[in-house]
Each structure stands twice: as structure tokens, then as C-alpha cells.
Design a protein around this motif. Structure first.
Motif, PDB file in Angstrom:
ATOM      1  N   LYS A  31       0.835  -1.206   0.000  1.00 26.90           N
ATOM      2  CA  LYS A  31       0.000   0.000   0.000  1.00 26.90           C
ATOM      3  C   LYS A  31       0.873   1.260   0.000  1.00 26.90           C
ATOM      4  CE  LYS A  31      -3.733   2.284   2.441  1.00 26.90           C
ATOM      5  NZ  LYS A  31      -4.652   2.263   3.568  1.00 26.90           N
ATOM      6  N   ARG A  34       2.421   1.719  -3.495  1.00 27.59           N
ATOM      7  CA  ARG A  34       1.450   2.279  -4.456  1.00 27.59           C
ATOM      8  C   ARG A  34       1.225   3.765  -4.202  1.00 27.59           C
ATOM      9  NH1 ARG A  34      -1.231  -2.637  -3.483  1.00 27.59           N
ATOM     10  NH2 ARG A  34      -2.645  -1.616  -2.041  1.00 27.59           N
ATOM     11  N   THR A  35       1.155   4.156  -2.945  1.00 23.49           N
ATOM     12  CA  THR A  35       0.955   5.563  -2.606  1.00 23.49           C
ATOM     13  C   THR A  35       2.147   6.402  -3.073  1.00 23.49           C
ATOM     14  OG1 THR A  35      -0.369   4.931  -0.689  1.00 23.49           O
ATOM     15  CG2 THR A  35       0.512   7.173  -0.720  1.00 23.49           C
TER      16      THR A  35
END
Length: 152
Positions: A31, A34-35
Motif C-alpha cells: 500500500k 502504491r501511494t
């Protein structure tokens, strides 16, 4: 009586390496990765948009069209300037000899004009400038164009 020597207990390899070189590096969670990639893309696209539009918003562009030598002391330079019709513009025009030395130089004032019924609304104007030269020139170009301070 002596007892036989017992081999020393060795630490596991992972622990001894961790003590020597430090713990294993932690990876970003999926996560967080991806950020970070998304943020980098947004910043990159924003930068490209700024670069693309900032040049067109600068106000003045110019294009060399032609050049001719009248004699050893005169040269003519033809060029086009694109700007907002209400803005006056100054352009520095120069004549060069065969060794690219400047042999003639002139700053030309281009006054504002009314928006007429041309295809671009009077933004582009053609100019022909006659320059006095110190010696025979082999080319003539626009060095730069700008909007004078306090004109816009």
C-alpha cells in the motif's frame, strides 16, 4: 579426571550477521509503495503541465524569416513576432560575419496593434529591419524579444 572439551555453542548465522551488519532492511508495504508511486506520478504530470504551459504564457515568440545583404555596410533581417496585440515589444536584431562575430546590432520597437481580422487576431506581425554593419555580414538573426517593463 578431566572431562572432554565440549565445543562452544555457536550463534545462528542470521543472528551473528545481524549483530555485525545490522538488521535486515524492511521493505515498504504494498500500500505504501502504491501511494509513493501515485504521488510521484502526480508530481511528474504536474511538472510537465507547468513546463508545457509556461512557455506559451510567456507572451512573446519570434521566428527568423529571411536575411539579405544590401552592401558591405547594410543588412536587412525579416522576422515575425507573435504576442498579444495590446502589448508593445522590443526585439534585439543582430548581423553576423563569417566568423559569427556581431557586426551590426539594433533594438527594434514594435508598437501595440489593434486586433484585426487576421487568422490569429493580429497576434503575429512581420517586421523588416535594416541594420548598419561594420563589415560585410553573412547572416542576420533575432537575438531576443521581450515585453518592456511596465507595458503589460
Amino acid at each position: 579426571m578431566t572431562s572432554p572439551d565440549q565445543p562452544a555453542q555457536s550463534a545462528p548465522a542470521d543472528t551473528s550477521l545481524a549483530n555485525r551488519y545490522g538488521a535486515k532492511k524492511r521493505r515498504l508495504s504494498p500500500k505504501a509503495a502504491r501511494t509513493a508511486i501515485g504521488a510521484a506520478l502526480v508530481v511528474g504530470i504536474g511538472f510537465l503541465a507547468w513546463v508545457t504551459t509556461s512557455n506559451s504564457l510567456s507572451g512573446v515568440t519570434y521566428k527568423d524569416v529571411g536575411y539579405s545583404t544590401t552592401d558591405a555596410t547594410l543588412a536587412e533581417v525579416d522576422f515575425q513576432v507573435t504576442r498579444e496585440p495590446a502589448n508593445p515589444v522590443k526585439c534585439a536584431v543582430k548581423a553576423l560575419d563569417s566568423k559569427f562575430a556581431v557586426v551590426g546590432w539594433k533594438v527594434v520597437d514594435i508598437p501595440p496593434s489593434a486586433a484585426d481580422r487576421t487568422a490569429d487576431g493580429g497576434r503575429t506581425v512581420a517586421q523588416r529591419v535594416t541594420l548598419r554593419t561594420e563589415s560585410a555580414s553573412v547572416s542576420g538573426v533575432v537575438d531576443s524579444c521581450w515585453i518592456p517593463a511596465g507595458a503589460s
